[in-house]
Design a protein around this motif. Structure first.
Motif, PDB file in Angstrom:
ATOM      1  N   MET A  63       0.849  -1.196   0.000  1.00 28.15           N
ATOM      2  CA  MET A  63       0.000   0.000   0.000  1.00 28.15           C
ATOM      3  C   MET A  63       0.884   1.246   0.000  1.00 28.15           C
ATOM      4  O   MET A  63       1.957   1.254   0.608  1.00 28.15           O
ATOM      5  N   ARG A  68       0.405   1.701  -6.391  1.00 26.53           N
ATOM      6  CA  ARG A  68      -0.541   2.201  -5.375  1.00 26.53           C
ATOM      7  C   ARG A  68       0.017   3.443  -4.677  1.00 26.53           C
ATOM      8  O   ARG A  68      -0.350   3.738  -3.543  1.00 26.53           O
ATOM      9  N   GLY A  86      -0.831  -2.904   6.098  1.00 24.30           N
ATOM     10  CA  GLY A  86      -1.447  -3.364   4.858  1.00 24.30           C
ATOM     11  C   GLY A  86      -0.808  -4.645   4.350  1.00 24.30           C
ATOM     12  O   GLY A  86      -1.504  -5.574   3.913  1.00 24.30           O
TER      13      GLY A  86
END
Length: 250
Positions: A63, A68, A86
């Motif tokens: 993440m 991302r 994450g």
């Protein structure tokens, strides 16, 4: 021939690096995590070395990284801890994808990572007994100690940090390998850390290793010191990591 396949597992972009002959066949698996402000493509050299040992290698984008990518919070380490959390949350998603397709040979699952990825690895060991072998490379196994260091550094530099930062990241307590070293459970675990690491203190890894010496759960833990080495992984170390996983996942 080693091939690289791109996949999306829900919202997690991954690279699958594997010898072509094992694309649809069972092979041991290693999920390998990149470091802070890095991405999955930057650990492809390590992945190729692992894949050359007949291992299926999975490289996720954490993440806030790679595909991302997100802005980093101005609160020191807040995005960092969110990213590790994450990784932990998404581990089973990745593992179960390959289990569901019956692609993991003899249930052999390796986990490793550099820096933040190494810290992710230590955290996963506390909760996932199905992990066969692991490698923590220049990452602290002492999450709370590292978090305290960051908080103290922010205070010294007069950078805003909420007074309840430790509570906001209180999940760390349950995933700190230093709190639960017995969860190593005699699994093969490799540490590497450079003495001159300018980002994550060498002593956090070495003191942890020293503290578990002689414990029955730590008989297969090894520590390699990189003398005068900084926060950098070079090809000879990548070979050692690949050899480690080959030996314990064969």
């Amino acid at each position: 021939m080693i091939k690289i396949y791109r996949r999306m597992l829900q919202d997690v972009p991954i690279l699958e690096v594997v010898e072509e002959k094992y694309r649809y066949e069972k092979a041991p698996i290693v999920i390998f995590y990149h470091g802070w402000r890095s991405d999955k493509e930057l650990v492809l050299t390590q992945a190729r070395k692992l894949a050359g040992k007949n291992i299926r290698v999975i490289l996720p984008d954490a993440m806030n990284h790679g595909k991302r990518i997100q802005d980093v919070s101005s609160i020191p380490s807040f995005t960092f801890w969110n990213t590790i959390q994450g990784n932990i949350a998404e581990f089973s998603l990745i593992k179960e994808f390959y289990q569901g397709r019956d692609l993991i040979k003899d249930g052999k699952i390796g986990v490793g990572g550099y820096s933040m990825g190494g810290m992710t690895t230590g955290a996963l060991l506390t909760q996932h007994p199905e992990i066969t072998a692991a490698a923590i490379i220049m990452g602290s196994p002492k999450l709370n100690e590292y978090a305290k260091l960051v908080r103290e550094s922010a205070k010294e530099r007069d950078i805003y940090l909420p007074d309840d930062m430790s509570k906001l990241t209180s999940w760390i307590d349950d995933y700190d390998l230093d709190n639960y070293p017995e969860t190593i459970a005699n699994r093969p675990l490799l540490f590497w850390h450079g003495t001159d690491d300018e980002r994550i203190p060498y002593d956090e890894s070495k003191s942890f290793f020293d503290s578990i010496q002689g414990k029955p759960y730590a008989e297969q833990v090894a520590f390699i010191t990189g003398y005068k080495a900084k926060h950098l992984v070079e090809p000879p170390l990548m070979d050692k990591i690949a050899n480690f996983f080959e030996y314990y996942l064969e």
